[in-house]
Design a protein around this motif. Structure first.
Motif, PDB file in Angstrom:
ATOM      1  N   LYS A   1      35.828  35.210  42.608  1.00 57.49           N
ATOM      2  CA  LYS A   1      36.841  34.593  41.736  1.00 57.49           C
ATOM      3  C   LYS A   1      38.145  34.357  42.502  1.00 57.49           C
ATOM      4  O   LYS A   1      38.783  33.305  42.345  1.00 57.49           O
ATOM      5  CB  LYS A   1      37.084  35.499  40.521  1.00 57.49           C
ATOM      6  N   THR A   2      38.534  35.295  43.326  1.00 59.21           N
ATOM      7  CA  THR A   2      39.750  35.153  44.119  1.00 59.21           C
ATOM      8  C   THR A   2      39.661  33.944  45.052  1.00 59.21           C
ATOM      9  O   THR A   2      40.620  33.179  45.188  1.00 59.21           O
ATOM     10  CB  THR A   2      40.018  36.444  44.933  1.00 59.21           C
TER      11      THR A   2
ATOM     12  N   GLN B   1      33.672  33.452  33.520  1.00 60.38           N
ATOM     13  CA  GLN B   1      35.049  33.925  33.350  1.00 60.38           C
ATOM     14  C   GLN B   1      36.053  32.776  33.420  1.00 60.38           C
ATOM     15  O   GLN B   1      36.943  32.668  32.581  1.00 60.38           O
ATOM     16  CB  GLN B   1      35.393  34.969  34.411  1.00 60.38           C
TER      17      GLN B   1
ATOM     18  N   TYR C   1      32.752  44.090  41.954  1.00 61.29           N
ATOM     19  CA  TYR C   1      33.510  43.854  43.177  1.00 61.29           C
ATOM     20  C   TYR C   1      33.226  42.454  43.721  1.00 61.29           C
ATOM     21  O   TYR C   1      34.136  41.719  44.089  1.00 61.29           O
ATOM     22  CB  TYR C   1      33.160  44.930  44.216  1.00 61.29           C
TER      23      TYR C   1
ATOM     24  N   VAL D   1      31.538  34.407  37.689  1.00 64.83           N
ATOM     25  CA  VAL D   1      32.833  33.766  37.931  1.00 64.83           C
ATOM     26  C   VAL D   1      32.957  32.509  37.079  1.00 64.83           C
ATOM     27  O   VAL D   1      33.993  32.262  36.451  1.00 64.83           O
ATOM     28  CB  VAL D   1      33.012  33.431  39.427  1.00 64.83           C
TER      29      VAL D   1
ATOM     30  N   THR E   1      32.130  39.830  42.124  1.00 61.57           N
ATOM     31  CA  THR E   1      32.662  38.812  41.215  1.00 61.57           C
ATOM     32  C   THR E   1      34.158  38.642  41.417  1.00 61.57           C
ATOM     33  O   THR E   1      34.663  37.518  41.467  1.00 61.57           O
ATOM     34  CB  THR E   1      32.333  39.181  39.750  1.00 61.57           C
ATOM     35  N   LYS E   2      34.886  39.756  41.559  1.00 64.61           N
ATOM     36  CA  LYS E   2      36.338  39.669  41.795  1.00 64.61           C
ATOM     37  C   LYS E   2      36.633  38.920  43.086  1.00 64.61           C
ATOM     38  O   LYS E   2      37.538  38.085  43.137  1.00 64.61           O
ATOM     39  CB  LYS E   2      36.962  41.068  41.845  1.00 64.61           C
TER      40      LYS E   2
END
Length: 185
Positions: free
Chosen positions: A38-39, A73, A32, A70, A34-35
């Motif tokens: 990243k956003t 990715q 969560y 992040v 990381t998302k």
């Protein structure tokens, strides 16, 4: 986001001309976090409002682990390779307390941008020899600054929080300055 170390660091960097954006995610779940991280990075890259040429990511404890994830990715996307210019890890949680056999180093080994680790020499979640071993395997330029006798919260018996933060803040600004100068050469 309002953790005293992050507030102090952001204020110090801003007073020296470094724009800082602090944000938080509720919950400790690494996926969560990381998302969310990243956003934010994708927004900053694509935003017409900011027009940034690059960013340094930073985090404390699990936040630094999310930032490393992040970077790993996004580094697979050519558009982000030069955009992410570095990573600052305050108290990187390399392992759980007393579980040094299970290292959380998978993302670190793939990072290519410069990395600064600031950790306590008595951090129960980042044994000194283990972090130095992981750093020796990393392909990225890296630096480790040890806060003598500091624990995972970067607290040191006999030193005030402000005193420890002066050391951390000066170290991070110096590292930023070195890496920004290298970027512009």
């Amino acid at each position: 986001m309002n953790f005293p170390h992050l507030v102090s660091l952001a204020a110090y960097l801003a007073s020296h001309g470094v724009l800082c954006l602090r944000f938080t995610c509720k919950g400790l779940n690494i996926v969560y976090r990381t998302k969310a991280f990243k956003t934010v990075v994708e927004y900053l890259k694509l935003s017409d409002d900011y027009k940034l040429s690059g960013v340094f990511l930073a985090g404390r404890s699990m936040g630094s682990r999310a930032a490393a994830s992040v970077i790993r990715q996004l580094s697979q996307d050519e558009e982000y390779v030069d955009f992410i210019q570095g990573l600052v890890c305050l108290s990187y949680p390399l392992h759980r307390p007393k579980l040094q056999s299970k290292l959380r180093d998978e993302d670190l080994l793939f990072i290519r941008c410069p990395v600064l680790f600031v950790s306590g020499s008595a951090d129960e979640m980042c044994e000194k020899q283990l972090l130095e071993g992981v750093a020796s395997k990393m392909k990225a330029p890296k630096k480790i600054h040890w806060i003598d006798k500091a624990n995972h919260g970067l607290a040191v018996k006999g030193r005030t929080t402000d005193d420890v933060m002066e050391e951390i803040n000066a170290q991070v600004l110096s590292w930023f300055t070195e890496n920004i100068e290298l970027e512009h050469k």
